[in-house]
Design a protein around this motif. Structure first.
Motif, short mmCIF file in Angstrom:
data_model
loop_
_atom_site.label_atom_id
_atom_site.label_comp_id
_atom_site.label_asym_id
_atom_site.label_seq_id
_atom_site.Cartn_x
_atom_site.Cartn_y
_atom_site.Cartn_z
N THR A 145 0.72 -1.15 0.03
CA THR A 145 0.00 0.04 -0.04
C THR A 145 0.80 1.32 -0.07
O THR A 145 0.48 2.34 -0.40
N LEU A 146 2.06 1.09 0.39
CA LEU A 146 2.89 2.33 0.59
C LEU A 146 4.20 1.97 -0.67
O LEU A 146 4.46 0.85 -0.74
N PHE A 147 4.55 3.07 -1.05
CA PHE A 147 5.65 3.00 -2.14
C PHE A 147 6.74 3.95 -2.36
O PHE A 147 6.57 5.00 -1.77
N PHE A 148 8.02 3.42 -2.23
CA PHE A 148 9.44 4.20 -2.28
C PHE A 148 10.24 4.32 -3.63
O PHE A 148 10.03 3.19 -4.13
N HIS A 149 10.87 5.23 -3.52
CA HIS A 149 11.81 5.32 -4.85
C HIS A 149 13.22 5.93 -4.39
O HIS A 149 13.27 6.97 -3.62
N LEU A 150 14.07 5.43 -4.85
CA LEU A 150 15.43 6.11 -4.89
C LEU A 150 16.18 6.08 -6.31
O LEU A 150 16.34 5.18 -6.95
N HIS A 151 16.57 7.19 -6.53
CA HIS A 151 17.23 7.58 -8.05
C HIS A 151 19.00 7.44 -7.47
O HIS A 151 19.66 8.04 -6.48
N LEU A 152 19.73 6.30 -7.99
CA LEU A 152 21.15 6.31 -7.92
C LEU A 152 21.88 7.19 -8.75
O LEU A 152 21.63 7.05 -10.05
N ALA A 153 22.86 7.92 -8.48
CA ALA A 153 23.66 8.22 -9.37
C ALA A 153 24.36 7.32 -10.34
O ALA A 153 24.95 6.24 -9.84
N ALA A 154 24.41 7.42 -11.70
CA ALA A 154 25.26 6.29 -12.58
C ALA A 154 26.67 6.18 -11.98
O ALA A 154 27.34 7.19 -11.62
N ALA A 155 27.15 4.96 -12.02
CA ALA A 155 28.52 4.67 -11.78
C ALA A 155 29.51 5.25 -12.50
O ALA A 155 29.44 5.38 -13.75
#
Length: 163
Positions: A153-163
């Motif tokens: 019911t809950l959602f999360f997001h993380l954006h990683l910098a490209a290696a």
């Protein structure tokens, strides 16, 4: 000392014995093994598509898990993040080590967007993800290729910098 390693189908029984009691008994989440056939097919469900499944071991005992589904589009979905109750917290940092293992893998694989779904009752997990840079997003903000789980019911997001 905590040892984190990739898991395959030979660990399915141990994975089920760790995860189901946490879901069903500890948190009263209405989910069964039949709802989670991926637990019996780690290689086919997670690894075949470019994802991975890890376990944390202490003295030979499986005490935690985390998995990644590669959902394409340089994106991944976290699944099966569970740590046995007596091993939670900052002292051993089992969850932190598991998450860092997954994030390192994502960087190496070129996965820059990581999503996850969870349930309302897991408040400590929400705080853990937020401390690690994840932001809560609306279900409508999920990409159409995100594999929904019916209990989430809950959602999360993380954006990683490209290696």
């Amino acid at each position: 000392m905590i040892n984190i390693q990739t898991l395959n189908n030979t660990y399915s029984g141990q994975v089920v014995n760790l995860i189901l009691p946490i879901q069903q008994v500890e948190h009263n989440i209405p989910v069964t093994l039949q709802d989670q056939p991926d637990l019996l097919s780690i290689e086919g469900f997670y690894q075949q598509g470019g994802g991975q499944f890890w376990g944390a071991f202490k003295d030979g005992e499986l005490i935690g898990t985390i998995a990644l589904i590669n959902i394409g589009h340089h994106a991944g979905a976290i699944r099966k993040m569970f740590v046995k109750k007596e091993y939670r917290g900052k002292e051993l940092a089992v969850a932190q080590q598991l998450l860092e293992t997954l994030l390192d893998y994502c960087r190496r694989q070129g996965i820059t967007d990581i999503y996850l779904g969870t349930v309302e009752v897991l408040k400590a997990a929400h705080r853990f993800y937020e401390r690690n840079g994840f932001t809560r997003i609306a279900k409508a903000a999920l990409p159409p290729y995100f594999p929904l789980v019916h209990v989430d019911t809950l959602f999360f997001h993380l954006h990683l910098a490209a290696a």
